[in-house]
Design a protein around this motif. Structure first.
Motif, PDB file in Angstrom:
ATOM      1  N   LYS A  87     -22.491  66.768  63.131  1.00  0.00           N
ATOM      2  CA  LYS A  87     -22.770  68.298  63.147  1.00  0.00           C
ATOM      3  C   LYS A  87     -23.300  68.680  64.503  1.00  0.00           C
ATOM      4  O   LYS A  87     -24.334  68.380  64.895  1.00  0.00           O
ATOM      5  CB  LYS A  87     -23.802  68.511  61.985  1.00  0.00           C
ATOM      6  CG  LYS A  87     -24.647  70.057  62.062  1.00  0.00           C
ATOM      7  CD  LYS A  87     -23.749  70.873  61.276  1.00  0.00           C
ATOM      8  CE  LYS A  87     -24.075  72.362  61.653  1.00  0.00           C
ATOM      9  NZ  LYS A  87     -25.320  72.813  61.409  1.00  0.00           N
ATOM     10  N   ASP A 109     -31.216  71.188  63.335  1.00  0.00           N
ATOM     11  CA  ASP A 109     -30.633  72.441  62.904  1.00  0.00           C
ATOM     12  C   ASP A 109     -31.407  73.483  63.345  1.00  0.00           C
ATOM     13  O   ASP A 109     -32.711  73.314  63.572  1.00  0.00           O
ATOM     14  CB  ASP A 109     -30.085  72.524  61.612  1.00  0.00           C
ATOM     15  CG  ASP A 109     -29.315  71.636  61.001  1.00  0.00           C
ATOM     16  OD1 ASP A 109     -28.450  71.301  61.944  1.00  0.00           O
ATOM     17  OD2 ASP A 109     -29.061  71.401  59.724  1.00  0.00           O
ATOM     18  N   ALA A 131     -31.306  72.526  55.242  1.00  0.00           N
ATOM     19  CA  ALA A 131     -31.011  72.435  56.770  1.00  0.00           C
ATOM     20  C   ALA A 131     -31.905  70.945  57.261  1.00  0.00           C
ATOM     21  O   ALA A 131     -33.032  71.011  56.539  1.00  0.00           O
ATOM     22  CB  ALA A 131     -31.228  73.541  57.712  1.00  0.00           C
ATOM     23  N   ARG A 159     -26.478  64.673  63.663  1.00  0.00           N
ATOM     24  CA  ARG A 159     -26.994  65.919  64.385  1.00  0.00           C
ATOM     25  C   ARG A 159     -26.773  65.633  66.051  1.00  0.00           C
ATOM     26  O   ARG A 159     -27.444  64.815  66.412  1.00  0.00           O
ATOM     27  CB  ARG A 159     -28.170  66.605  64.013  1.00  0.00           C
ATOM     28  CG  ARG A 159     -28.307  66.810  62.582  1.00  0.00           C
ATOM     29  CD  ARG A 159     -27.588  68.215  62.250  1.00  0.00           C
ATOM     30  NE  ARG A 159     -27.800  68.590  60.976  1.00  0.00           N
ATOM     31  CZ  ARG A 159     -27.390  68.467  59.870  1.00  0.00           C
ATOM     32  NH1 ARG A 159     -26.458  67.449  59.884  1.00  0.00           N
ATOM     33  NH2 ARG A 159     -27.594  69.182  58.896  1.00  0.00           N
ATOM     34  N   LYS A 207     -36.403  76.130  65.104  1.00  0.00           N
ATOM     35  CA  LYS A 207     -35.692  74.639  65.172  1.00  0.00           C
ATOM     36  C   LYS A 207     -36.507  73.989  64.152  1.00  0.00           C
ATOM     37  O   LYS A 207     -37.767  73.973  64.398  1.00  0.00           O
ATOM     38  CB  LYS A 207     -36.094  74.421  66.829  1.00  0.00           C
ATOM     39  CG  LYS A 207     -36.021  72.894  66.955  1.00  0.00           C
ATOM     40  CD  LYS A 207     -35.109  72.264  67.244  1.00  0.00           C
ATOM     41  CE  LYS A 207     -34.874  70.853  67.039  1.00  0.00           C
ATOM     42  NZ  LYS A 207     -34.920  69.980  68.437  1.00  0.00           N
ATOM     43  N   ASN A 262     -24.832  71.621  67.212  1.00  0.00           N
ATOM     44  CA  ASN A 262     -25.476  72.890  67.421  1.00  0.00           C
ATOM     45  C   ASN A 262     -25.498  73.206  68.635  1.00  0.00           C
ATOM     46  O   ASN A 262     -26.171  72.539  69.554  1.00  0.00           O
ATOM     47  CB  ASN A 262     -26.765  72.797  66.769  1.00  0.00           C
ATOM     48  CG  ASN A 262     -26.915  72.633  65.427  1.00  0.00           C
ATOM     49  OD1 ASN A 262     -26.199  73.390  64.514  1.00  0.00           O
ATOM     50  ND2 ASN A 262     -27.682  71.492  64.862  1.00  0.00           N
ATOM     51  N   ASN A 286     -18.895  71.616  62.734  1.00  0.00           N
ATOM     52  CA  ASN A 286     -18.664  70.183  62.607  1.00  0.00           C
ATOM     53  C   ASN A 286     -17.455  69.596  63.430  1.00  0.00           C
ATOM     54  O   ASN A 286     -16.285  70.429  63.655  1.00  0.00           O
ATOM     55  CB  ASN A 286     -18.403  69.981  61.040  1.00  0.00           C
ATOM     56  CG  ASN A 286     -19.683  70.100  59.868  1.00  0.00           C
ATOM     57  OD1 ASN A 286     -20.728  69.430  60.566  1.00  0.00           O
ATOM     58  ND2 ASN A 286     -19.424  70.925  59.031  1.00  0.00           N
ATOM     59  N   ALA A 304     -27.428  80.485  59.009  1.00  0.00           N
ATOM     60  CA  ALA A 304     -26.967  79.340  60.112  1.00  0.00           C
ATOM     61  C   ALA A 304     -25.818  80.408  60.964  1.00  0.00           C
ATOM     62  O   ALA A 304     -25.424  81.117  60.123  1.00  0.00           O
ATOM     63  CB  ALA A 304     -26.342  78.249  59.502  1.00  0.00           C
ATOM     64  N   GLY A 362     -23.308  76.683  65.456  1.00  0.00           N
ATOM     65  CA  GLY A 362     -22.971  75.234  64.704  1.00  0.00           C
ATOM     66  C   GLY A 362     -21.766  75.226  64.283  1.00  0.00           C
ATOM     67  O   GLY A 362     -21.202  76.067  63.661  1.00  0.00           O
ATOM     68  N   THR A 396     -28.117  68.563  69.102  1.00  0.00           N
ATOM     69  CA  THR A 396     -28.183  69.881  69.250  1.00  0.00           C
ATOM     70  C   THR A 396     -28.420  69.884  70.958  1.00  0.00           C
ATOM     71  O   THR A 396     -29.398  69.004  71.372  1.00  0.00           O
ATOM     72  CB  THR A 396     -29.611  70.239  68.641  1.00  0.00           C
ATOM     73  OG1 THR A 396     -29.562  69.991  67.084  1.00  0.00           O
ATOM     74  CG2 THR A 396     -29.910  71.612  68.936  1.00  0.00           C
ATOM     75  N   GLU A 439     -28.303  62.249  57.661  1.00  0.00           N
ATOM     76  CA  GLU A 439     -28.072  63.937  58.478  1.00  0.00           C
ATOM     77  C   GLU A 439     -28.510  63.986  59.729  1.00  0.00           C
ATOM     78  O   GLU A 439     -27.968  64.538  60.629  1.00  0.00           O
ATOM     79  CB  GLU A 439     -28.781  64.623  57.399  1.00  0.00           C
ATOM     80  CG  GLU A 439     -28.067  65.039  56.211  1.00  0.00           C
ATOM     81  CD  GLU A 439     -26.808  65.470  56.211  1.00  0.00           C
ATOM     82  OE1 GLU A 439     -26.669  66.317  57.278  1.00  0.00           O
ATOM     83  OE2 GLU A 439     -25.896  65.461  55.433  1.00  0.00           O
TER      84      GLU A 439
END
Length: 527
Positions: free
Chosen positions: A82, A361, A357, A12, A317, A84, A77, A345, A75, A14, A8
């Motif tokens: 993923k 995220d 999360a 991500r 965060k 953000n 996909n 979210a 956010g 961000t 995961e």
């Protein structure tokens, strides 16, 4: 657990989008959402003819003025990733909000207008990125308008932002003759068809010398493109992703966000090279995202996401471990255990409840006045995150109630907006009046507008002549007491009850500093 957690974390990304006002930040955000399938029709920020406004500008005042005044979080996909995005206000009056947002991201995209080049706000924000060694990608926008030569822009970026650059896409002409972009990263040619709503086609090209290129863009432009590319290969070293991750080199892309052009190349390259969530320094130790224990910090509080409910939301965060709904977490400052039944979210103003999360995220937690900016939540450990200061304001006004019947609403509104970090409030110890301090004039208008429209309270501003507000402290309680007695007309407290000295001129401040050597004067609230 740890394998799932690692997977995961790796997917991500961000990041924040930053720039000077009007360079096209919010428009770029819209187009990234369009590619992520998060919205199906992109709205322009400025357009009086159509009622569709930008998704990330949802406050009434943002729609009216065509600017962003609050950081919004979105956010979505994209492929296996993923993503953000934090769209920040570009206007310098809201710089503090943007500085705080930069503490919550792992990388940054800077938008630069091809005609105006690097502007002041971009320079200031880049300093923050340099200080934090944040990786940066630059998107040169508005190529469908007349602007400067791309090589001149590259030189200016290096000089003004003090970072090495490496173009990963290259424009064919500019302005009215703009024909498209050659993608150096994936060796493809994108031909420009102006469209604000749909996505342009791309043509794979193995060799830029093939006659196919002449046929598509005309011989003269094809020859110029080949010359430019040769020059780029000669002048700029090959792109090294490691240098980018260290913050030493910035890849540059060209395009037109309004016409959805060059944005996909940016996004495709971004998800491949941008960093996954990285370790964060707390005061106690370094925190790695892969740790089992949950930790996170509040970097922003937003009042009235939904005007019908007067709700505040704290943006958290996540730094490490896995956040789960309805699990007890420790709120470090108050030492209470809290559980959250409805963490959300975001997709700008639209919210969905989330059950879990991961690091990177951003979750929204309904706030009834428990949170302040900089607060830490953990699964038990005592941690404090650094780097979320409030700066000393530069403009001051007394705030007065214009409607005595609504004093309760006014108090509530001011308190919620101050918690949000829009501005700072000081209470004058001499006469008990409330003073609002901001970084810029526009904030006063925003506060007045939001008090009226979100809380039904009317306020009016009265002038006050002040130069600076600074926090004061001393190891010698008697010296501090003597200082407060002598300066009692200029003493105030902030919303946390700390002593603040209000100097009405630079001379007064310098005299106070030399007359009271035992007093320390601070110009940011983190000390």
């Amino acid at each position: 657990m740890s394998e799932e957690l690692n997977k995961e974390i790796e997917r991500r990304r961000t990041f924040a989008i930053i720039s000077h006002p009007d360079a096209g930040k919010t428009t770029l955000t819209e187009k990234l959402l369009l590619f992520g399938g998060a919205i199906h029709v992109a709205g322009a920020v400025k357009s009086n003819k159509i009622k569709k406004t930008a998704t990330s500008d949802w406050m009434e005042i943002e729609k009216q003025r065509g600017i962003s005044v609050a950081t919004s979080v979105m956010g979505f996909n994209y492929g296996d990733y993923k993503i953000n995005i934090l769209d920040t206000p570009g206007h310098q009056d809201f710089a503090e909000d943007t500085f705080r947002t930069l503490t919550a991201v792992d990388s940054v995209i800077i938008v630069v207008d091809v005609a105006k080049g690097v502007e002041t706000q971009t320079r200031r924000l880049m300093e923050v990125c340099r200080m934090r060694k944040t990786p940066v990608i630059i998107f040169v926008n508005k190529l469908d308008r007349e602007g400067r030569d791309p090589f001149d822009i590259l030189d200016e970026l290096e000089k003004e932002l003090q970072i090495s650059v490496r173009p990963l896409s290259w424009p064919i002409n500019i302005g009215a003759k703009f024909k498209g972009v050659y993608n150096l990263y994936e060796h493809g040619l994108d031909l420009f068809t102006p469209s604000k709503q749909t996505i342009s086609e791309r043509i794979e090209i193995d060799n830029v010398n093939s006659p196919e290129v002449d046929r598509l863009v005309g011989q003269q432009d094809a020859d110029k493109l080949r010359e430019d590319l040769e020059l780029i290969e000669g002048v700029y070293p090959d792109f090294d992703p490691e240098e980018y991750l260290r913050g030493d080199v910035a890849p540059v892309f060209f395009g037109s966000a309004l016409n959805t052009f060059g944005v996909k190349e940016l996004l495709d390259c971004f998800v491949k090279i941008a960093p996954a969530p990285r370790p964060i320094m707390a005061q106690e130790r370094e925190i790695r995202p892969q740790e089992e224990g949950f930790s996170g910090f509040v970097f922003k509080i937003h009042a009235n996401m939904d005007p019908n409910h007067r709700s505040c939301i704290a943006f958290v965060k996540i730094c490490s471990g896995k956040f789960e709904r309805n699990v007890n977490y420790r709120h470090v400052r108050s030492e209470k255990m809290m559980r959250f039944a409805a963490p959300t979210a975001f997709m700008a103003q639209k919210k969905n409840i989330v059950d879990e999360a991961y690091p990177g995220d951003i979750v929204g937690i309904p706030d009834t006045g428990n949170f302040k900016i900089g607060d830490t939540l953990t699964s038990g450990e005592v941690l404090h995150f650094k780097g979320l200061p409030s700066f000393s304001p530069e403009m001051f006004k007394y705030i007065e109630n214009a409607d005595p019947m609504k004093s309760k609403q006014l108090d509530k509104g001011i308190n919620q907006l101050m918690d949000e970090g829009v501005a700072q409030m000081f209470t004058n110890q001499f006469n008990g009046r409330k003073i609002i301090g901001t970084v810029g004039q526009l904030q006063f208008e925003v506060i007045q507008y939001r008090l009226l429209h979100e809380y039904g309270a009317q306020c009016r501003w009265e002038p006050i002549s002040l130069y600076k507000a600074c926090w004061v402290e001393s190891d010698d309680p008697q010296a501090l007491e003597a200082f407060k007695k002598r300066k009692h007309q200029f003493m105030a407290t902030d919303k946390d009850g700390r002593d603040v000295f209000l100097a009405d001129s630079n001379y007064v401040l310098q005299m106070a500093q030399s007359d009271f050597p035992k007093i320390r004067f601070h110009f940011s609230s983190e000390f």
